[in-house]
Structures are given as structure tokens and as C-alpha cells.
Design an enzyme around this catalytic site. Structure first.
Site, PDB file in Angstrom:
ATOM      1  CB  ALA A  26       6.018  48.729   8.287  1.00 34.54           C
ATOM      2  N   GLY A  27       8.424  47.030   7.367  1.00 35.73           N
ATOM      3  CA  GLY A  27       9.803  46.606   7.587  1.00 35.73           C
ATOM      4  C   GLY A  27      10.638  46.737   6.310  1.00 35.73           C
ATOM      5  CG  ASP A  28       9.225  44.646   3.028  1.00 34.31           C
ATOM      6  OD1 ASP A  28       9.821  43.865   3.775  1.00 34.31           O
ATOM      7  OD2 ASP A  28       8.121  44.411   2.509  1.00 34.31           O
TER       8      ASP A  28
HETATM    9  N1  LIG Z   1       2.094  52.616  13.284  1.00 34.60           N
HETATM   10  C1  LIG Z   1       3.306  53.105  12.988  1.00 34.60           C
HETATM   11  N2  LIG Z   1       3.580  54.413  13.166  1.00 34.60           N
HETATM   12  C2  LIG Z   1       4.780  54.928  12.855  1.00 34.60           C
HETATM   13  N3  LIG Z   1       5.806  54.195  12.359  1.00 34.60           N
HETATM   14  C3  LIG Z   1       5.606  52.888  12.150  1.00 34.60           C
HETATM   15  C4  LIG Z   1       4.351  52.262  12.456  1.00 34.60           C
HETATM   16  N4  LIG Z   1       4.452  50.953  12.159  1.00 34.60           N
HETATM   17  C5  LIG Z   1       5.705  50.771  11.679  1.00 34.60           C
HETATM   18  N5  LIG Z   1       6.408  51.923  11.674  1.00 34.60           N
HETATM   19  C6  LIG Z   1       7.790  52.128  11.229  1.00 34.60           C
HETATM   20  O1  LIG Z   1       8.166  51.061  10.384  1.00 34.60           O
HETATM   21  C7  LIG Z   1       9.227  50.287  10.970  1.00 34.60           C
HETATM   22  C8  LIG Z   1       9.006  48.829  10.668  1.00 34.60           C
HETATM   23  O2  LIG Z   1       7.787  48.421  11.260  1.00 34.60           O
HETATM   24  P1  LIG Z   1       7.593  46.994  11.953  1.00 34.60           P
HETATM   25  O3  LIG Z   1       8.504  46.879  13.114  1.00 34.60           O
HETATM   26  O4  LIG Z   1       6.138  46.842  12.181  1.00 34.60           O
HETATM   27  O5  LIG Z   1       8.113  46.044  10.799  1.00 34.60           O
HETATM   28  P2  LIG Z   1       7.617  44.638  10.291  1.00 34.60           P
HETATM   29  O6  LIG Z   1       6.848  43.946  11.374  1.00 34.60           O
HETATM   30  O7  LIG Z   1       8.792  43.971   9.704  1.00 34.60           O
HETATM   31  O8  LIG Z   1       6.632  45.091   9.124  1.00 34.60           O
HETATM   32  P3  LIG Z   1       6.067  44.232   7.899  1.00 34.60           P
HETATM   33  O9  LIG Z   1       6.348  42.775   8.170  1.00 34.60           O
HETATM   34  O10 LIG Z   1       4.609  44.574   7.964  1.00 34.60           O
HETATM   35  O11 LIG Z   1       6.762  44.746   6.704  1.00 34.60           O
HETATM   36  C9  LIG Z   1       9.228  50.646  12.452  1.00 34.60           C
HETATM   37  O12 LIG Z   1      10.520  50.508  12.993  1.00 34.60           O
HETATM   38  C10 LIG Z   1       8.756  52.084  12.418  1.00 34.60           C
HETATM   39  O13 LIG Z   1       9.827  52.932  12.145  1.00 34.60           O
HETATM   40  O1  LIG Z   2       4.327  41.914   0.608  1.00 34.43           O
HETATM   41  C1  LIG Z   2       4.607  41.475   1.896  1.00 34.43           C
HETATM   42  C2  LIG Z   2       5.792  42.208   2.453  1.00 34.43           C
HETATM   43  O2  LIG Z   2       6.875  42.113   1.601  1.00 34.43           O
HETATM   44  C3  LIG Z   2       6.150  41.735   3.844  1.00 34.43           C
HETATM   45  O3  LIG Z   2       7.344  42.271   4.285  1.00 34.43           O
HETATM   46  C4  LIG Z   2       6.262  40.244   3.926  1.00 34.43           C
HETATM   47  O4  LIG Z   2       6.355  39.926   5.287  1.00 34.43           O
HETATM   48  C5  LIG Z   2       5.091  39.524   3.321  1.00 34.43           C
HETATM   49  O5  LIG Z   2       5.352  38.153   3.270  1.00 34.43           O
HETATM   50  C6  LIG Z   2       4.779  39.994   1.923  1.00 34.43           C
HETATM   51  O6  LIG Z   2       3.613  39.348   1.498  1.00 34.43           O
END
Ligand SMILES: Nc1ncnc2c1ncn2[C@@H]1O[C@H](COP(=O)(O)OP(=O)(O)OP(=O)(O)O)[C@@H](O)[C@H]1O
Ligand SMILES: O[C@H]1[C@H](O)[C@@H](O)[C@H](O)[C@@H](O)[C@H]1O
Length: 396
Positions: free
Chosen positions: A275-277
Site C-alpha cells: 500500500a505504501g509503495d
Molecule cells: N484499508 C484501506 N482502505 C483505503 N485506503 C488504504 C487502506 N490501506 C491503505 N490505504 C491507502 O494506502 C496508503 C498507504 O497505506 P499504509 O499507511 O498502510 O502504508 P504502509 O503501512 O507503508 O503499507 P505497506 O508497508 O503495507 O506497503 C494510505 O495512506 C491510504 O491512502
Molecule cells: O513486498 C513488500 C513491500 O514492498 C513492502 O512495502 C515492504 O514493506 C516489504 O518488506 C516487502 O516485502
């Protein structure tokens, strides 16, 4: 959209020292008008576990999620190169992102993670840690010499296992007009332990790392709300614009002298990985289309929501992508002079922010409908949580 003078923030990245200023001036001409980006970070193998059972094995690595979004939604004149490393065991060379943007091959095995999702009912807190990560293999780091010897309009530092070395980030800053960094590339530490296999992933304070001194030459630093305390938002925002993602609550942007909250989009979450990526890539796409940072964060939220709707690297339905591109064609602004290739960024929301959110919400609804359409095969249940998935009609 002509931003008011008050809306135009200070030059980014700040050219604090004269040497840097001179270098920037010399390089300005070399950057030219081409909108080429540089994505640095390795693809990996992700194994998803719940209750001690493997529930998914997928392509991972921020570079894979990022490439997927950039390929899908960048303006037509934009392109990018990926610098990634994998080993001979890499299982996804023919998946779309690695096929279009192949990796450098190393003798070491491909980086791989085990993500252990809790078997308990998912926490009601939107940004509670959703999984325990262990790094099972680590491929080689990416060295400065691995980067191409040319200039780029922008760079994305998106490591997952410490592969973007401080000297590599420094070289990216020299090669790229604006660098966007995922905090996970900077603050992860890996604690080897005898049992369980691999190394537990934990966070360390950014200030104590060699990356801290580079922050003032970075344009945007993105952290999840879990990572934010290690980044130190109040200190970091004086050096660059900090974006904190808050899961299903959307995100917040902090810059020196201002901040903004950006509303999320509905999603039926089946896997939070990436999600963050996908957020960071969506944000970059917004900048490439000429949006202000706060407006571009809408694209970040949109693609973050799209990522959680599928297991692994998502496939975007062409109808949904067409809808998003049409919105951007209609709304996006100074494509002839996009912010990402210029010296300054506009941070504040524009007066069309709410309208842009409403239009993208329409595309998000379309995505939900297509996802639950029996004609598509994307209608999976939430494999990573014991929570009963929200029904598409109520979530979307
Ligand atoms: N359940 C959800 N519903 C809607 N949008 C979401 C949801 N989860 C994540 N998002 C969107 O994705 C963005 C990134 O999610 P999050 O803050 O969970 O990132 P993250 O913890 O870095 O994710 P990851 O490490 O799994 O890649 C959020 O700011 C939001 O916009
Ligand atoms: O594929 C996932 C993804 O890129 C995430 O952002 C990261 O937190 C994990 O380490 C990786 O396994």
C-alpha cells in the site's frame, strides 16, 4: 490552476550550500525537458503467512509495486528506469514489472520476506501494525556504480532490505532533479536470531543513521504512521516535505510552515502489502501530471487503496485506468512545466482538490465494482486478516 504566491512554497530541494547551488545550476541544462525517472530498490519474494500457514506467495519489493503504478498512470511523455538486484532463484522475471524493467543478476539469493499476519480479528485502529516481517534472504546492496550515468527528472529511493546504501542515495540526489524517499529504505534494521528463520525487521531512529544528513537534499520523505516516530516528523519537516500515510485514514503532509490532511478512498482490503509503495508511486504520478503535493496525495491515496484490494502487485482494470487518466487529462495543469522537473513545488491543496477527490472516488467505486464482478477474478476474501471483509457495497 495558477497557485497564489502564498501557495508556492520554498524551493525544493533547498540549495543550502553554494557548492550545491552551483552544481544544480550546471546540471539544470542537462536535465532538459525529458521526464525520465529513476527507481532504486530491489524486487523480492513475499511469503504471506497466517496462523502458521502459507496463504500467499507473491512478487514483492517496493520497486515492483512502484513500477506497476508508474507504468499504469504516468503521463505519456514520462518514462523511468529501475535499478534492482535479484538472485538466480528469482521467480518472477516474467511478471509485468520485472519483465519491463529487468534486474541486475547477483550470485546471492533474491531478497525474501515472510510476513506473518495476526490470526486475531483485525484491530479497529487504522494504523496498528498489521504484520510481523522477517527478512529471510538479502540480495546484494545497490552500489552508486550500479546507477546509470545520466540525469533524471526525478528519483524514487524505495529499498526494502537496506539495499539503498547512503552513498547510493547520495548519488541519486546528484543524478536526479528531485528525490522522493520511502523511509522504510532508511530506517529498517535486521535482527538475526536463531529461531524462526531469518532476521526480524525493526526500525531505528533516522537521526542516528548516515542518511539523516542527506534529508535536506531530498524533496519528499514518506513514512507510514508506524515509521513516523522513528523519522521524527517535527525535525524532518524542516529539511523536506514529510508525508505520513495512515492506512485506511488516508495521509497527512507536513512541510515547513504548513500541513494538510488528505482524505482516503474506500477499498475492500484483501492484502495490505505494497500500500505504501503504491501510495508513493501514485503521489509521484500526481506530481508528474502537474498537481500540487496535497493534490498529488489524492493519487497516492487512490493507488494505496487499489493496492490493498488485491493480493500482491495489483492488476489495474483498463476501464479504471482510463477513467483515472481522463480525470488527470481534464484536471491536470502545467504539463508543459511539471512541478517534478522544476525547482519548486507547490504544497497546498488547489481549489479543485475536492472536485478531484470526488472524481477519483468515482473511479474507486468503479474499481470496487470491477473487483467484485464475477467476470473478473479479483474478488478474493481478505487472506491476511480474520476480519470479515467489508462488503463492497458498504466499503465503496
Ligand atoms: N484499508 C484501506 N482502505 C483505503 N485506503 C488504504 C487502506 N490501506 C491503505 N490505504 C491507502 O494506502 C496508503 C498507504 O497505506 P499504509 O499507511 O498502510 O502504508 P504502509 O503501512 O507503508 O503499507 P505497506 O508497508 O503495507 O506497503 C494510505 O495512506 C491510504 O491512502
Ligand atoms: O513486498 C513488500 C513491500 O514492498 C513492502 O512495502 C515492504 O514493506 C516489504 O518488506 C516487502 O516485502
Amino acid at each position: 490552476m495558477a497557485p497564489s504566491p502564498a501557495a508556492v512554497a520554498a524551493a525544493m530541494p533547498p540549495a543550502a550550500d553554494p557548492e550545491r547551488e552551483e552544481e544544480a545550476e550546471q546540471q539544470q541544462t542537462k536535465w532538459g525537458a525529458a521526464l525520465e525517472g529513476l527507481v532504486v530498490g530491489s524486487y523480492c519474494h513475499d511469503v504471506l503467512l497466517r496462523g502458521g500457514r502459507v496463504v500467499g506467495e507473491t512478487l514483492g519489493g517496493a520497486a515492483a509495486f512502484v513500477s506497476n503504478v508508474l507504468d499504469a498512470a504516468s503521463p505519456p511523455e514520462a518514462s523511468f528506469a529501475v535499478v534492482s538486484k535479484v538472485g538466480p532463484d528469482f521467480a518472477y522475471a516474467s511478471a509485468p514489472a520485472p519483465a519491463r524493467h529487468p534486474s541486475l543478476l547477483c550470485p546471492a539469493p533474491t531478497t525474501s520476506f515472510h510476513a506473518r499476519f495476526s490470526d486475531a480479528v483485525a484491530s479497529p485502529a487504522a494504523h496498528a501494525p498489521d504484520r510481523q516481517l522477517r527478512r529471510v534472504h538479502a540480495c546484494d546492496p545497490i552500489y552508486p556504480d550500479d546507477l546509470p550515468e545520466r540525469r533524471f527528472a526525478y528519483g524514487l529511493a524505495v529499498g526494502v532490505a537496506g539495499e539503498v546504501l547512503p552513498e547510493t542515495l547520495e548519488r541519486m540526489i546528484r543524478l536526479c532533479r528531485a528525490v522522493l524517499v520511502d523511509a522504510q529504505a532508511l530506517i529498517r534494521a535486521f535482527d538475526a536470531d536463531g529461531g524462526g528463520g531469518g532476521a526480524a525487521v525493526r526500525h531505528m531512529a533516522l537521526e542516528g543513521t548516515p542518511y539523516a544528513r542527506l534529508l535536506q537534499r531530498v524533496a519528499f520523505l514518506k513514512a507510514s504512521s508506524e515509521e513516523a516516530p522513528y523519522v521524527g516528523v517535527e525535525t524532518a519537516r524542516r529539511r523536506c516535505c514529510v508525508i505520513v500515510t495512515e492506512g485506511r485514514d488516508g495521509c497527512r503532509l507536513y512541510w515547513e510552515g504548513g500541513e494538510a490532511r488528505v482524505a482516503p478512498f474506500p477499498a475492500v482490503q484483501v492484502d495490505p502489502t505494497g500500500a505504501g509503495d503504491s501510495y508513493l508511486a501514485g503521489f509521484a504520478v500526481g506530481l508528474l501530471w502537474g498537481l500540487s503535493a496535497t493534490d498529488a496525495a489524492l493519487l497516492g491515496n487512490f493507488f494505496g487503496a487499489a493496492a490493498v484490494s488485491q493480493v500482491g502487485v495489483p492488476t489495474f482494470h483498463p476501464k479504471m485506468l482510463q477513467a483515472v487518466k481522463q480525470i488527470l487529462e481534464d484536471k491536470a495543469i502545467q504539463r508543459s512545466n511539471p512541478c517534478i522537473n522544476g525547482a519548486t513545488f507547490t504544497f497546498q491543496r488547489s481549489n479543485m482538490h475536492d472536485e478531484l477527490h470526488a472524481s477519483l472516488a468515482g473511479a474507486a467505486r468503479l474499481m470496487c465494482e470491477l473487483q467484485t464482478d464475477p467476470a473478473t477474478d479479483n474478488n478474493g476474501a481478505d487472506i491476511c486478516s480474520a476480519q470479515v471483509p467489508t462488503s463492497p457495497s458498504s466499503a465503496c
